[in-house]
Enzyme design. Structure first.
Site, PDB file in Angstrom:
ATOM      1  N   GLN A 180       0.803  -1.221   0.000  1.00 51.64           N
ATOM      2  CA  GLN A 180       0.000   0.000   0.000  1.00 51.64           C
ATOM      3  C   GLN A 180       0.837   1.273   0.000  1.00 51.64           C
ATOM      4  O   GLN A 180       0.307   2.349  -0.262  1.00 51.64           O
ATOM      5  CB  GLN A 180      -0.962  -0.019   1.200  1.00 51.64           C
ATOM      6  CG  GLN A 180      -2.013  -1.098   1.050  1.00 51.64           C
ATOM      7  CD  GLN A 180      -2.952  -1.174   2.226  1.00 51.64           C
ATOM      8  OE1 GLN A 180      -2.755  -1.955   3.140  1.00 51.64           O
ATOM      9  NE2 GLN A 180      -3.989  -0.362   2.229  1.00 51.64           N
ATOM     10  N   HIS A 278       0.934  -9.459   4.276  1.00 51.43           N
ATOM     11  CA  HIS A 278      -0.240  -8.571   4.271  1.00 51.43           C
ATOM     12  C   HIS A 278      -0.820  -8.584   2.849  1.00 51.43           C
ATOM     13  O   HIS A 278      -0.637  -7.646   2.084  1.00 51.43           O
ATOM     14  CB  HIS A 278       0.186  -7.164   4.692  1.00 51.43           C
ATOM     15  CG  HIS A 278      -0.952  -6.244   5.037  1.00 51.43           C
ATOM     16  ND1 HIS A 278      -1.134  -5.693   6.271  1.00 51.43           N
ATOM     17  CD2 HIS A 278      -1.990  -5.789   4.291  1.00 51.43           C
ATOM     18  CE1 HIS A 278      -2.209  -4.927   6.283  1.00 51.43           C
ATOM     19  NE2 HIS A 278      -2.757  -4.969   5.087  1.00 51.43           N
ATOM     20  N   ASN A 337      -1.882 -11.165   8.031  1.00 53.38           N
ATOM     21  CA  ASN A 337      -2.866 -10.103   8.150  1.00 53.38           C
ATOM     22  C   ASN A 337      -4.206 -10.566   7.603  1.00 53.38           C
ATOM     23  O   ASN A 337      -4.283 -10.988   6.435  1.00 53.38           O
ATOM     24  CB  ASN A 337      -2.415  -8.870   7.357  1.00 53.38           C
ATOM     25  CG  ASN A 337      -3.516  -7.831   7.273  1.00 53.38           C
ATOM     26  OD1 ASN A 337      -3.873  -7.207   8.267  1.00 53.38           O
ATOM     27  ND2 ASN A 337      -4.106  -7.682   6.087  1.00 53.38           N
ATOM     28  N   GLU A 338      -5.248 -10.515   8.414  1.00 52.29           N
ATOM     29  CA  GLU A 338      -6.630 -10.768   7.979  1.00 52.29           C
ATOM     30  C   GLU A 338      -6.733 -11.932   6.985  1.00 52.29           C
ATOM     31  O   GLU A 338      -7.278 -11.779   5.883  1.00 52.29           O
ATOM     32  CB  GLU A 338      -7.222  -9.480   7.380  1.00 52.29           C
ATOM     33  CG  GLU A 338      -7.179  -8.304   8.366  1.00 52.29           C
ATOM     34  CD  GLU A 338      -7.842  -7.026   7.852  1.00 52.29           C
ATOM     35  OE1 GLU A 338      -8.171  -6.953   6.649  1.00 52.29           O
ATOM     36  OE2 GLU A 338      -8.041  -6.094   8.657  1.00 52.29           O
TER      37      GLU A 338
END
Ligand SMILES: *[C@@H]1O[C@H](CO)[C@@H](O)[C@H](O)[C@H]1NC(C)=O
Ligand SMILES: *[C@@H]1O[C@H](CO)[C@@H](O)[C@H](O)[C@H]1NC(C)=O
Ligand SMILES: *[C@@H]1O[C@H](CO)[C@@H](O)[C@H](O)[C@H]1NC(C)=O
Ligand SMILES: *[C@@H]1O[C@H](CO)[C@@H](O)[C@H](O)[C@H]1NC(C)=O
Ligand SMILES: *[C@@H]1O[C@H](CO)[C@@H](O)[C@H](O)[C@H]1NC(C)=O
Ligand SMILES: *[C@@H]1O[C@H](CO)[C@@H](O)[C@H](O)[C@H]1NC(C)=O
Ligand SMILES: *[C@@H]1O[C@H](CO)[C@@H](O)[C@H](O)[C@H]1NC(C)=O
Ligand SMILES: *[C@@H]1O[C@H](CO)[C@@H](O)[C@H](O)[C@H]1NC(C)=O
Length: 626
Positions: A180, A278, A337-338
């Site tokens: 990101q 991630h 992550n998630e």
């Protein structure tokens, strides 16, 4: 002027069990109680009088202050010089160049891991409309943030009135993730990953984003100047191992990058926390047909390829390399992550929980790390539409179990997957008693990204009809998800995206997590993309982000209440995000506490950044040592 009718959302103050952790709507009439007025009843009639007028108000200007770098660096494991003996002696380290579609082919075609092989990974990945239009191509030397940028903004009129302080070891920081913010996606040896081929018509790419790969020192400098204590970032697997798999060479440029990023964070008085994966799965796991990344998945939004039979071993190999290099200086690790959001099927979950448990054991038993390790999960907390309705309560429990207990039943409690998962995903891989005893306690905390809450009830036909029908629009959570209460009001102030300002539900959530999983709760992402912020005409308007301040200060106030009034162990909070960034195909959802001017890569602090740091530091007597 009184409301005819008002409802009060009463949160049970001391929640002893999950069953009690529900909201109750209490219907009432008449004026709001104002208990603070008992001691200062005004006289019945005001007394008007003249006096001399002058401009007498004084304003206090405060500056944000950085934290002094520590005299000695605390360590959490042996240094790489010692831990490298844990890695295979055959592990090679090498460097590659950068890629562009116009490159003339390299000639070392006989080397399976040479420049030609590396370039062909990119040619195969074929990132759509690839560009390298960033400003930078080498690490930028940081400059000190001028004090003129560090003056605190005017406070909002309504603000916190609490008297609590944070516990001495409470962690406070800000977070971001590699894909990101970094850019430089095909530079200095990085291989292609899922995020680099995410662009589609209408979906923006991440090729440049914030150019943090080159601007990391300046970004860290700015966080330090604000007085941030913890910096949470993720490492791009394909930057460490461009060929992804065990036995393939390590990219020395990638290792050096994150090594320096960690050192610079520490040198500036901050502490790093690291997420290993991630969403940026290396593309090798997608087989020959890279378009598989967009296939329909049963569970999540996107095919993260965790179900690939080679994934688990490859992830463990990658994690071991990270731990060998960095665990001396990193006190907190997140493996995934998630993961639910990028899971395809039961085999995906199986890979994730088994890989996590192996990495956690390796960290504790082999590396002998003294830091903490866990997995961070998504769940915008499900609350029952009517907490006195058993059907709604069952729906909320189903929703939360599916997202959380699927991972933490085995990894925290050593218990089997929840029924919510087993009844929905029939191809799940059963866990043996041996698996469960190995997995139990491999998370030191329950890390969750509690952005907001979701009002939950049963779908038409009930949960039972839905879980056996993957075509149901409610599948796989198999509940109705709403964002309004039974009176038709939104549950809080709405953002540009899915986030509503729901601080009291956060407190209920913290109670739920602590009492269900009986482990310290770590808030690893929370943030608010202000409605319409991207459409504001000036930076001055963008940085005056009162709704984001309201979000952060109200959430942190409820964190303190959960700690002191409910006895919930909340170990820390990481705000998402330290700057506006690439929100998986979108630059308009502004989750940042800094504006990023895309044409120039200039950053501007938003008001909420000052407000949040000041809120925590004003209430944290041990801030610089936590
Ligand atoms: C490749 O070459 C074309 C034609 O010269 C040019 O328009 C394009 O920008 C180049 N692409 C890259 C990534 O350098
Ligand atoms: C590539 O760029 C063109 C022109 O901007 C755009 O129309 C098209 O959707 C892009 N393709 C992809 C796959 O993003
Ligand atoms: C970072 O710090 C460690 C430990 O002090 C040191 O071994 C390493 O060489 C440093 N890395 C860089 C890139 O300076
Ligand atoms: C799984 O990943 C391996 C790389 O380890 C790849 O060769 C294989 O094709 C992938 N399988 C599938 C079904 O995607
Ligand atoms: C590649 O995968 C996509 C999505 O799963 C599928 O539609 C397409 O037919 C596949 N192409 C080939 C050549 O196998
Ligand atoms: C509870 O909610 C369900 C589903 O919305 C509804 O059918 C039922 O009548 C409600 N029960 C009560 C006691 O209100
Ligand atoms: C499954 O759900 C779809 C979409 O709602 C519906 O059309 C279909 O009839 C359902 N199938 C069964 C077996 O209930
Ligand atoms: C809540 O919102 C949904 C749409 O998300 C709507 O269908 C429903 O009628 C609303 N409920 C109330 C009570 O207004």
């Amino acid at each position: 002027m009184y409301l005819d009718m008002m409802f009060v959302l009463a949160v049970t103050a001391l929640l002893l069990s999950r069953a009690a952790a529900q909201q109750v709507y209490v219907l009432t009439q008449g004026p709001s109680p104002r208990p603070q007025c008992a001691a200062c009843r005004p006289p019945a009639t005001p007394t008007y009088r003249f006096s001399s007028f002058s401009f007498t108000q004084t304003e206090t200007y405060r500056y944000a202050t950085s934290i002094a770098p520590p005299a000695t660096t605390k360590t959490y494991a042996a240094p790489f010089a010692v831990l490298k003996t844990l890695l295979p002696t055959s592990l090679a380290t090498t460097t590659w160049g950068s890629w562009s579609p116009n490159d003339t082919a390299a000639t070392d075609t006989a080397d399976p891991y040479g420049q030609a092989a590396w370039s062909s990974l990119w040619a195969w990945a074929s990132p759509p409309n690839f560009t390298t239009t960033g400003i930078y191509s080498t690490t930028v030397s940081p400059t000190a943030v001028p004090s003129s940028e560090l003056v605190l903004p005017p406070a909002d009129y309504f603000g916190p009135t609490d008297c609590y302080t944070f516990p001495a070891d409470f962690i406070f920081g800000v977070a971001g993730s590699s894909a990101q913010i970094e850019g430089a996606v095909a530079m200095e040896g990085k291989g292609p990953n899922l995020m680099d081929v995410f662009a589609r018509p209408g979906i923006a790419d991440n090729y440049v984003t914030n150019e943090n790969y080159f601007l990391y020192k300046q970004d860290i400098e700015r966080l330090a100047a604000m007085g941030v204590r913890y910096y949470s970032f993720s490492i791009a697997w394909s930057r460490i191992l461009p060929f992804a798999l065990p036995g393939t060479p390590v990219n020395s440029a990638g290792i050096a990058h994150y090594d320096d990023l960690i050192n610079y964070t520490l040198a500036k008085g901050m502490i790093p926390t690291v997420t290993m994966l991630h969403f940026d799965t290396p593309l090798q796991f997608y087989a020959a047909n890279v378009t598989d990344r967009f296939k329909d998945v049963l569970i999540g939004y996107v095919n993260g390829a965790y179900q690939n039979a080679t994934f688990e071993d490859a992830f463990v190999n990658y994690a071991r390399i990270l731990l060998a290099h960095y665990s001396d200086r990193v006190p907190v690790w997140f493996t995934f992550n998630e993961p639910l959001l990028y899971s395809d099927n039961g085999a995906s979950i199986n890979s994730v929980v088994k890989a996590h448990a192996r990495v956690a054991h390796y960290y504790k038993d082999v590396v002998r790390g003294t830091g903490k390790i866990g997995v961070k999960l998504n769940d915008n907390f499900g609350v029952p539409r009517d907490p006195r309705n058993d059907s709604d309560v069952a729906a909320a429990n189903h929703f939360n179990d599916f997202q959380l207990a699927t991972f933490w039943n085995p990894l925290v409690l050593g218990e089997d997957y929840p029924d919510a998962f087993k009844m929905t995903i029939p191809d799940y891989v059963p866990l043996s008693a041996g698996d469960l005893s190995y997995m139990r306690g491999t998370c030191d905390f329950v890390a969750v990204d509690p952005y907001t809450a979701t009002v939950v009830s049963q779908p038409p036909g009930g949960i039972a009809d839905c879980v056996i029908n993957a075509s149901s629009p409610y599948f796989p959570y198999c509940v109705v998800q709403e964002t309004n209460n039974t009176f038709g009001w939104n549950i809080g102030y709405r953002s540009y995206s899915y986030v509503y300002i729901t601080p009291t539900y956060l407190r209920t959530y913290l109670n739920y997590l602590w009492n269900t999983f009986r482990a310290p709760v770590f808030i690893t992402e929370f943030g608010f993309p202000v409605f319409g912020e991207a459409d504001k005409a000036s930076v001055a308007d963008m940085v005056f982000d009162t709704p984001r301040s309201l979000y952060y200060l109200s959430f942190m106030t409820e964190v303190l209440r959960a700690i002191w009034e409910d006895g919930v162990a909340v170990m820390g909070a990481l705000a998402w995000s330290f700057a506006d960034n690439w929100e998986f195909g979108d630059y308009r959802a502004r989750f940042g506490m800094q504006v990023v001017e895309r044409e120039t890569q200039t950053r501007y602090f938003k008001k909420s950044f000052f407000d949040l740091v000041a809120f925590v530091r004003d209430r944290h007597p041990n801030y610089e040592a936590a």
